[in-house]
Write a protein that holds these residues in place. Structure first.
Motif, short mmCIF file in Angstrom:
data_model
loop_
_atom_site.label_atom_id
_atom_site.label_comp_id
_atom_site.label_asym_id
_atom_site.label_seq_id
_atom_site.Cartn_x
_atom_site.Cartn_y
_atom_site.Cartn_z
N LEU A 275 0.82 -1.17 0.01
CA LEU A 275 0.02 0.08 -0.02
C LEU A 275 0.69 1.22 0.00
N LEU A 276 1.76 1.50 0.79
CA LEU A 276 2.82 2.55 0.86
C LEU A 276 3.59 2.51 -0.20
N LEU A 277 4.11 1.36 -0.68
CA LEU A 277 4.97 1.18 -2.11
C LEU A 277 4.26 1.87 -3.17
N ASP A 278 2.92 1.59 -3.39
CA ASP A 278 2.48 1.79 -4.46
C ASP A 278 1.80 3.45 -4.29
N ALA A 279 1.89 3.91 -3.07
CA ALA A 279 1.46 5.29 -2.85
C ALA A 279 2.55 6.25 -2.85
N LEU A 280 3.69 5.69 -2.70
CA LEU A 280 5.04 6.79 -2.80
C LEU A 280 5.38 7.85 -3.56
N PRO A 281 5.08 7.24 -4.86
CA PRO A 281 5.42 8.09 -5.86
C PRO A 281 4.53 9.64 -5.78
N GLU A 282 3.24 9.30 -5.85
CA GLU A 282 2.41 10.42 -5.68
C GLU A 282 2.28 11.13 -4.37
N ALA A 283 2.25 10.47 -3.21
CA ALA A 283 1.82 10.96 -1.86
C ALA A 283 3.20 11.38 -1.36
N LEU A 284 4.20 11.08 -1.56
CA LEU A 284 5.83 11.28 -0.88
C LEU A 284 6.63 11.44 -2.33
N PRO A 285 6.32 12.40 -3.13
CA PRO A 285 7.32 12.36 -4.48
C PRO A 285 8.65 12.98 -4.16
N GLN A 286 8.66 13.64 -2.98
CA GLN A 286 10.20 14.21 -2.85
C GLN A 286 11.06 13.18 -2.16
N VAL A 287 10.44 12.27 -1.68
CA VAL A 287 11.10 10.98 -1.21
C VAL A 287 11.53 9.89 -2.10
N GLY A 288 10.58 9.43 -3.01
CA GLY A 288 10.62 8.30 -3.82
C GLY A 288 11.64 8.92 -5.12
N SER A 289 11.52 10.05 -5.41
CA SER A 289 12.39 10.68 -6.63
C SER A 289 13.80 10.64 -6.31
N ARG A 290 14.05 10.56 -4.87
CA ARG A 290 15.70 10.62 -4.59
C ARG A 290 16.42 9.45 -4.78
N PHE A 291 15.68 8.23 -4.92
CA PHE A 291 16.49 7.22 -4.78
C PHE A 291 16.65 6.49 -6.02
N ASP A 292 17.70 5.54 -6.17
CA ASP A 292 17.77 4.71 -7.48
C ASP A 292 16.93 3.63 -7.45
N ALA A 293 16.67 3.03 -6.31
CA ALA A 293 15.79 2.04 -6.01
C ALA A 293 14.84 2.07 -4.73
N LEU A 294 13.83 1.46 -4.83
CA LEU A 294 12.82 1.26 -3.68
C LEU A 294 12.80 -0.17 -3.20
N LEU A 295 13.64 -0.46 -2.04
CA LEU A 295 13.48 -1.76 -1.79
C LEU A 295 12.79 -2.04 -0.55
N PHE A 296 11.29 -2.59 -0.89
CA PHE A 296 10.68 -2.84 0.22
C PHE A 296 10.42 -4.22 0.77
N SER A 297 10.16 -4.43 1.94
CA SER A 297 10.41 -5.78 2.59
C SER A 297 8.98 -6.68 1.86
N CYS A 298 7.99 -5.84 1.68
CA CYS A 298 6.84 -6.88 0.98
C CYS A 298 7.43 -7.17 -0.54
N GLN A 299 8.32 -6.63 -1.19
CA GLN A 299 9.01 -7.13 -2.21
C GLN A 299 10.10 -8.36 -2.31
#
Length: 200
Positions: free
Chosen positions: A112-136
């Motif tokens: 739920l958070l992983l899918d929401a991150l790009p729009e809800a917290l764009p200043q976070v998601g856009s900073r990183f080369d990879a988003l590695l979540f435990s759910c993945q």
């Protein structure tokens, strides 16, 4: 050896973590107290199940509707979910300053958070080369498998990685694998530690 990848935890490092904000907003939407909401989500094991990736965003949404009486949209639930996270601008500036090194989020969180991150917290998601979540990854910290899978995904060895987390147990687990790990206590201290570590 000079590091090639810097891994950052999300809640407690990149973002200040305020779970009560999420619990209060969700409780209000469902007509229950924040304490009741915490019991349903955490004591029942739902949060751990979701962090392990056992349910998709749609399945989490369905569970929240059926078990908690939530009547908002999936998008509204995602917005509520993200209220627990307050981006730390000083840490984000540190992330920016690490280029050309690669950076990745390494966090125990759900789809739920992983899918929401790009729009809800764009200043976070856009900073990183990879988003590695435990759910993945299918496992949560401090299990060493979290780190070995993250290293494989980023194509680096333990001595080429740095890991930053606010929890001592997670830092110790990374160090056991030969990863340079820093326990986060503030942006100023982290900046100084990174400067020392990355000095030519």
């Amino acid at each position: 050896m000079q590091p090639k990848v810097i891994f950052f935890d999300l809640g407690g490092v990149v973002c200040r973590f305020h779970p009560q904000r999420r619990l209060a907003a969700l409780g209000e939407a469902c007509g229950v107290s924040a304490d009741q909401m915490e019991s349903v989500l955490y004591t029942s094991g739902l949060i751990e199940r979701w962090d392990l990736g056992l349910d998709s965003s749609a399945e989490i949404y369905r569970t929240v509707r059926e078990r908690l009486g939530y009547r908002g949209s999936l998008a509204a639930l995602q917005e509520v979910w993200c209220r627990a996270f307050e981006p730390d601008p000083q840490v984000l500036e540190l992330v920016n300053g690490l280029r050309p090194l690669r950076t990745a989020l390494l966090t125990d969180n759900d789809h739920l958070l992983l899918d929401a991150l790009p729009e809800a917290l764009p200043q976070v998601g856009s900073r990183f080369d990879a988003l590695l979540f435990s759910c993945q990854l299918g496992v949560i910290k401090p299990d060493p498998v979290v780190f070995t899978r993250a290293l494989d995904l980023m194509g680096c060895t333990p001595d080429e990685a740095v890991f930053i987390d606010d929890k001592a147990a997670n830092v110790a687990a990374a160090q056991e694998l030969g990863i340079t790990a820093i326990q986060f206590s503030g942006a100023g201290e982290l900046g100084a530690a990174l400067d020392e570590l990355l000095a030519p």
